[in-house]
Write a protein that holds these residues in place. Sequence first.
Motif, PDB file in Angstrom:
ATOM      1  N   ALA A 128     -13.725 -39.515   3.552  1.00 25.57           N
ATOM      2  CA  ALA A 128     -12.902 -38.416   3.886  1.00 25.57           C
ATOM      3  C   ALA A 128     -12.801 -37.642   2.551  1.00 25.57           C
ATOM      4  O   ALA A 128     -12.572 -36.623   2.172  1.00 25.57           O
ATOM      5  N   LEU A 129     -12.334 -38.265   1.293  1.00 23.75           N
ATOM      6  CA  LEU A 129     -12.225 -37.899   0.050  1.00 23.75           C
ATOM      7  C   LEU A 129     -13.482 -37.236  -0.569  1.00 23.75           C
ATOM      8  O   LEU A 129     -13.333 -36.084  -1.229  1.00 23.75           O
ATOM      9  N   VAL A 130     -14.774 -37.659  -0.364  1.00 25.64           N
ATOM     10  CA  VAL A 130     -15.726 -37.038  -1.038  1.00 25.64           C
ATOM     11  C   VAL A 130     -16.180 -35.722  -0.204  1.00 25.64           C
ATOM     12  O   VAL A 130     -17.005 -35.042  -0.799  1.00 25.64           O
ATOM     13  N   GLN A 131     -15.642 -35.378   0.867  1.00 21.09           N
ATOM     14  CA  GLN A 131     -15.662 -34.258   1.355  1.00 21.09           C
ATOM     15  C   GLN A 131     -15.307 -33.107   0.516  1.00 21.09           C
ATOM     16  O   GLN A 131     -15.478 -31.773   0.944  1.00 21.09           O
ATOM     17  N   ILE A 132     -14.292 -33.188  -0.125  1.00 24.02           N
ATOM     18  CA  ILE A 132     -13.454 -32.225  -0.862  1.00 24.02           C
ATOM     19  C   ILE A 132     -14.403 -31.781  -2.100  1.00 24.02           C
ATOM     20  O   ILE A 132     -14.797 -32.750  -2.927  1.00 24.02           O
ATOM     21  N   PRO A 133     -14.945 -30.686  -2.090  1.00 20.59           N
ATOM     22  CA  PRO A 133     -15.798 -30.216  -3.586  1.00 20.59           C
ATOM     23  C   PRO A 133     -14.828 -30.194  -4.829  1.00 20.59           C
ATOM     24  O   PRO A 133     -13.812 -30.648  -4.622  1.00 20.59           O
ATOM     25  N   VAL A 134     -15.612 -30.254  -5.875  1.00 21.42           N
ATOM     26  CA  VAL A 134     -14.891 -30.271  -7.048  1.00 21.42           C
ATOM     27  C   VAL A 134     -13.770 -29.236  -7.281  1.00 21.42           C
ATOM     28  O   VAL A 134     -12.964 -29.664  -7.956  1.00 21.42           O
TER      29      VAL A 134
END
Length: 281
Positions: A128-134
């Motif tokens: 879930a967290l890795v779907q948020i871009p930089v």
Amino acid sequence: MSAKQTFTLWPTGAGGLPDLLPTGKIAAQVRRAAYAAAPWLLPLALFALWSLGAAQGWIAPQVLPAPAQVWEVLRDLAVSGELWTHVAASLQRVLVGFAVGAVLGLVLGAAMGLSRRAEAYLLPSFNALVQIPVLGWLPFVLLLVGIGEPLKYILIAKAAMVPVALNTLQGFRQTPASLREVGRVYGFSQRQQVLEIVLPHAVPTLFTGLRLGFTKAWLSLVVVELVASSEGLGFLIVYGRQLFQLDQVMAAVIVVGAIGFAIDRVLDVAERRMARARSTR
């Protein structure tokens, strides 16, 4: 004359006498040359189109400067030393951020790969967290650490950690069950199974994750420097855009692409040598 060399008869013009040509060797050399030249065809075609468009005035110089103008700016930046200052700042950030992200990714991926319970607890939240871009993390991290160098290191480390962790998980899980069964038959402990069976089998996937992680780190570096930086290649691009100096922007973009390409080639060569070394064992 080599016994393995093949010859064919080709008629000549005047006397009609046959001429001996080593077609097998020539064909192999032509194929190797064509294979080596193929990746450069598209860049050369784009460069030719760029040069032709600039010479014919298809696009205004304010929008797309001529190659000669971009080269002149690049040379001036290199001679003055300004270019190397920005390159050094960018390389320091990406190396530190990548090192931190790679270590965290290896530890997290190994924990999930070796323990089904850890995977059950961590993987859903991680996905879930890795779907948020930089850039999505930028405001939150900015409030925590400010706009200094830690901000850049954290965001670059996050970008590098994701592919490293996922590939580490995949590498640890792809070990055939038969190999682990052999280890149990020989009385290997859990530590011996990891070090002597699981880890060697996972090395190619781990290296792929590190390579992808560095690519993500390099891309994130430019993004972070575009937003919050006073030096670096990303800053050089933003500064040129603010001054409407598109030749400087193009020069910086070319340097970013060249450095990224060179680093990727180095990692590719290292990966191939490692694969050859493992295959000869």
